[in-house]
Design an enzyme around this catalytic site. Structure first.
Site, PDB file in Angstrom:
ATOM      1  N   VAL A   1     -14.361 -10.219 -27.379  1.00  0.00           N
ATOM      2  CA  VAL A   1     -14.199 -11.265 -26.361  1.00  0.00           C
ATOM      3  C   VAL A   1     -14.920 -10.898 -25.055  1.00  0.00           C
ATOM      4  O   VAL A   1     -15.709 -11.687 -24.513  1.00  0.00           O
ATOM      5  CB  VAL A   1     -12.692 -11.490 -26.040  1.00  0.00           C
ATOM      6  CG1 VAL A   1     -12.509 -12.607 -25.039  1.00  0.00           C
ATOM      7  CG2 VAL A   1     -11.918 -11.760 -27.309  1.00  0.00           C
ATOM      8  N   ASP A   2     -14.671  -9.681 -24.568  1.00  0.00           N
ATOM      9  CA  ASP A   2     -15.142  -9.337 -23.227  1.00  0.00           C
ATOM     10  C   ASP A   2     -16.667  -9.299 -23.122  1.00  0.00           C
ATOM     11  O   ASP A   2     -17.250  -9.889 -22.206  1.00  0.00           O
ATOM     12  CB  ASP A   2     -14.548  -7.991 -22.786  1.00  0.00           C
ATOM     13  CG  ASP A   2     -13.039  -7.956 -22.964  1.00  0.00           C
ATOM     14  OD1 ASP A   2     -12.452  -9.038 -23.141  1.00  0.00           O
ATOM     15  OD2 ASP A   2     -12.462  -6.861 -22.948  1.00  0.00           O
ATOM     16  N   SER A   3     -17.309  -8.611 -24.057  1.00  0.00           N
ATOM     17  CA  SER A   3     -18.771  -8.531 -23.944  1.00  0.00           C
ATOM     18  C   SER A   3     -19.401  -9.892 -24.233  1.00  0.00           C
ATOM     19  O   SER A   3     -20.440 -10.242 -23.664  1.00  0.00           O
ATOM     20  CB  SER A   3     -19.344  -7.441 -24.858  1.00  0.00           C
ATOM     21  OG  SER A   3     -19.208  -7.773 -26.212  1.00  0.00           O
ATOM     22  N   SER A   4     -18.767 -10.698 -25.085  1.00  0.00           N
ATOM     23  CA  SER A   4     -19.314 -12.023 -25.388  1.00  0.00           C
ATOM     24  C   SER A   4     -19.255 -12.931 -24.165  1.00  0.00           C
ATOM     25  O   SER A   4     -20.222 -13.632 -23.847  1.00  0.00           O
ATOM     26  CB  SER A   4     -18.520 -12.696 -26.512  1.00  0.00           C
ATOM     27  OG  SER A   4     -18.563 -11.889 -27.649  1.00  0.00           O
TER      28      SER A   4
ATOM     29  N   SER B   1     -20.755  -6.400 -28.438  1.00  0.00           N
ATOM     30  CA  SER B   1     -19.993  -5.880 -29.575  1.00  0.00           C
ATOM     31  C   SER B   1     -19.485  -7.024 -30.442  1.00  0.00           C
ATOM     32  O   SER B   1     -19.029  -6.810 -31.559  1.00  0.00           O
ATOM     33  CB  SER B   1     -18.800  -5.072 -29.061  1.00  0.00           C
ATOM     34  OG  SER B   1     -17.832  -5.942 -28.497  1.00  0.00           O
ATOM     35  N   GLY B   2     -19.553  -8.243 -29.906  1.00  0.00           N
ATOM     36  CA  GLY B   2     -18.995  -9.380 -30.636  1.00  0.00           C
ATOM     37  C   GLY B   2     -17.552  -9.638 -30.215  1.00  0.00           C
ATOM     38  O   GLY B   2     -16.975 -10.655 -30.558  1.00  0.00           O
TER      39      GLY B   2
ATOM     40  N   GLY C   1       0.848  -1.190   0.000  1.00  0.00           N
ATOM     41  CA  GLY C   1       0.000   0.000   0.000  1.00  0.00           C
ATOM     42  C   GLY C   1       0.875   1.227   0.000  1.00  0.00           C
ATOM     43  O   GLY C   1       2.063   1.143   0.325  1.00  0.00           O
TER      44      GLY C   1
ATOM     45  N   HIS D   1       7.848  -7.235  -4.061  1.00  0.00           N
ATOM     46  CA  HIS D   1       6.513  -7.621  -4.544  1.00  0.00           C
ATOM     47  C   HIS D   1       6.607  -8.926  -5.334  1.00  0.00           C
ATOM     48  O   HIS D   1       6.954  -8.905  -6.510  1.00  0.00           O
ATOM     49  CB  HIS D   1       5.941  -6.525  -5.444  1.00  0.00           C
ATOM     50  CG  HIS D   1       5.477  -5.330  -4.689  1.00  0.00           C
ATOM     51  ND1 HIS D   1       4.232  -5.245  -4.129  1.00  0.00           N
ATOM     52  CD2 HIS D   1       6.113  -4.184  -4.367  1.00  0.00           C
ATOM     53  CE1 HIS D   1       4.104  -4.097  -3.497  1.00  0.00           C
ATOM     54  NE2 HIS D   1       5.238  -3.436  -3.629  1.00  0.00           N
TER      55      HIS D   1
ATOM     56  N   CYS E   1       5.524  -5.962   1.401  1.00  0.00           N
ATOM     57  CA  CYS E   1       5.832  -4.528   1.329  1.00  0.00           C
ATOM     58  C   CYS E   1       5.252  -3.773   2.529  1.00  0.00           C
ATOM     59  O   CYS E   1       5.726  -3.956   3.642  1.00  0.00           O
ATOM     60  CB  CYS E   1       5.336  -3.980  -0.011  1.00  0.00           C
ATOM     61  SG  CYS E   1       5.900  -2.334  -0.330  1.00  0.00           S
ATOM     62  N   TYR E   2       4.220  -2.972   2.345  1.00  0.00           N
ATOM     63  CA  TYR E   2       3.596  -2.301   3.500  1.00  0.00           C
ATOM     64  C   TYR E   2       3.198  -3.342   4.545  1.00  0.00           C
ATOM     65  O   TYR E   2       3.237  -3.078   5.744  1.00  0.00           O
ATOM     66  CB  TYR E   2       2.374  -1.516   3.015  1.00  0.00           C
ATOM     67  CG  TYR E   2       1.607  -0.800   4.106  1.00  0.00           C
ATOM     68  CD1 TYR E   2       2.166   0.285   4.773  1.00  0.00           C
ATOM     69  CD2 TYR E   2       0.327  -1.209   4.476  1.00  0.00           C
ATOM     70  CE1 TYR E   2       1.474   0.948   5.777  1.00  0.00           C
ATOM     71  CE2 TYR E   2      -0.381  -0.551   5.473  1.00  0.00           C
ATOM     72  CZ  TYR E   2       0.202   0.525   6.120  1.00  0.00           C
ATOM     73  OH  TYR E   2      -0.492   1.168   7.106  1.00  0.00           O
TER      74      TYR E   2
END
Ligand code: XMP
Length: 512
Positions: free
Chosen positions: A225-228, A222-223, A54, A168, A81-82
């Site tokens: 990847v994400d919206s499908s 939209s056709g 953080g 990290h 880390c933090y």
């Protein structure tokens, strides 16, 4: 209930990446706000706790501090880390204030492997990003790793299973970082590695049901990847309560609308409303040659059409979006950067607030490869799940200069040939993007005995990791020859095909 690892968030930009690494180890994790109480964690049956990094300093008055009782739950704790500074501060060690941050690569030397560095090299390149640092060990701890800047870069209390690391491990730049996390999960916490994509889907489905109840959800398909994937997942959860809207803006590729109709409507039985607004888009784009003007017109018209279609189907309570985790950080991290604006516009930003729609974003914790795995598990075909990115303004930014029906038709046919050849030869899946560009230039050719004075098609095929930089793909000459001769033979109105061999930068991927 799977065994749960709690990731307590202290505001690091990397917290979600910790969660992702844990998923990669097939262990279930849950993110908690730093105010979570030890008794809540106990109720959830957590088998291990990770304190994230953080931006704060433990000396700051507003520093986020966890419930101290969590150290008495009898479960292992890893402070990153933090997180290590918190452990030092809260468990009786000492932390020194530092005016400058140690940022970037460093070399970690492991002096005692223990369970955390079991079977790992003794020297590792790791990524640091911290200000304060531990100067005195808390009772019960020993130092097991050092860097040039810190003799307490890794600390261990093997008896209680408490570990602190200053670097990290979750970021890509830290060598063997995922192995360190896996060692903590499996070696120290004894967590079972049985969390899979199917489990994610089950959990997402039940969360969507619980959130949505009997409400109606709308999704702009939209056709891509994400919206499908979002559509397939939400449909699995709430079936007919989901309505998808697909806007035909007249700037789609060949067969795109038909594919959407057959795949989602017929195959998945999703309620898809196809709105044909192509005439409106093309009318507004008439005579426009400036790329930014084109983009603006397309964006504004899209929102207008989408808004109207929501009203025409009787409204909705939720607007679903295929927002992914990188979209979330990008829009937070780069504020008013145009790239973030493009994304938000593409994801119909502004609309939910105006229409009082609540947002439903079931993929917002996932990364692209995880979304692809979810899509595949939901039964989406390879062509959708591994589809190349396609810009929101579609072919509008691939017809250079003025957009006309004739030019779009030429581009569509040429682009279709390119895609066919790329797919058949297996190249489509290997490159970042491959597409044709219509150039408003006429050049002389010859067909039979006749002079043919027609347009030029450019081929843009690039490799990239994140679209920030790109290089042109060295396709085999035979394949280029096949694509070129098919385009000039089969597409009327094209006399010449050229190959774009510019990298990004200085060029961009799209031509406009
Ligand atoms: P450039 O051309 O900037 O493209 O190198 C980088 C990536 O972004 C896509 N792109 C867009 N996507 N709306 C979008 O949704 C846009 O206006 C837009 N312009 C470019 C491009 O296809 C590439 O993947």
């Amino acid at each position: 209930m799977p065994q749960t690892i709690a990731v307590i968030d202290f505001g690091s930009q990397y917290t979600q990446i910790i969660a992702r690494r844990i998923r990669e180890c097939q262990v279930y994790s849950k993110l908690y706000h730093h105010t979570v109480t030890a008794s809540e964690l106990k109720k959830d049956g957590v088998v291990g706790i990770i304190l994230s990094g953080g931006p704060s300093s433990v000396f700051s008055k507003k520093a986020p501090v966890p419930d101290r009782v969590l150290f008495e739950l009898g479960v292992p704790v890893l402070g990153i880390c933090y997180g290590i500074q918190l452990m030092g501060h809260l468990l009786g060690g000492q932390v020194a204030k530092s005016d400058h941050r140690e940022y970037g690569h460093g070399t970690l030397t492991i002096t005692k492997a223990g369970r955390l560095f079991s079977k790992l090299p003794k020297k590792l390149r790791v990524w640091n990003s911290h200000g304060d640092r531990l100067t005195k060990l808390p009772p019960g701890f020993t130092a097991i790793g050092t860097t040039d800047n810190s003799e307490y870069a890794v600390i261990e209390d093997a008896k209680r299973g408490f570990y602190g690391i200053q670097f990290h491990p979750e970021v890509f730049h830290s060598e063997c970082g995922t192995d360190v996390i896996r060692n903590f999960l499996v070696g120290v916490c004894k967590a079972t590695q049985d969390w899979t994509t199917d489990d994610f889907i089950k959990k997402a489905v039940s969360e969507i049901r619980a959130t949505v109840g009997k409400s109606r959800v709308l999704l702009g398909l939209s056709g891509g990847v994400d919206s499908s994937v979002a559509a397939a997942l939400i449909h699995r959860a709430i079936g007919k309560q989901l309505t998808c809207v697909f806007v035909d803006n007249g700037l789609l590729r060949k067969g795109e609308r038909e594919t959407v109709e057959s795949l989602y409507a017929r195959n998945f039985k999703i309620d898809v409303r196809v709105v044909d607004a192509s005439a409106l888009f093309l009318r507004r784009l008439k005579g426009i040659t400036d790329p930014e003007k084109k983009r603006k017109i397309i964006g504004v018209t899209f929102v207008e059409v989408f808004e109207k279609s929501i009203k025409s189907i009787g409204g909705a309570d939720y607007l679903a979006q295929g927002t992914l985790y990188p979209d979330v950080i990008e829009s937070v991290a780069i504020g008013n950067n145009p790239a973030a604006l493009i994304k938000s516009h593409h994801n119909v930003g502004g609309l939910p607030a105006r229409m009082k729609l609540k947002l439903l974003e079931p993929l917002r914790e996932l990364f692209k490869d995880e979304v692809r795995a979810v899509g595949t598990a939901c039964g989406l075909p390879k062509e959708v799940v591994w589809r190349q990115p396609f810009p929101g303004p579609g072919l509008g930014v691939r017809v250079v200069g003025e957009i006309t029906k004739e030019r779009l038709a030429i581009l569509r046919n040429a682009d279709h040939i390119l895609q066919e050849e790329m797919m058949e030869n297996g190249w489509y899946w290997k490159v970042w993007q491959s597409f044709a560009v219509f150039l408003p230039v006429k050049s002389v050719g010859v067909v039979g005995d006749e002079r043919n004075y027609s347009y030029v098609i450019g081929l843009r095929i690039v490799e990239s990791i994140d679209a920030m930089t790109a290089d042109w793909t060295r396709l085999p000459y035979d394949l280029l020859q096949q694509i070129s001769s098919r385009i000039t033979n089969e597409v009327r109105g094209v006399s010449r095909v050229v190959l774009d061999i510019s990298s990004k930068p200085p060029a961009t991927i799209e031509w406009e």
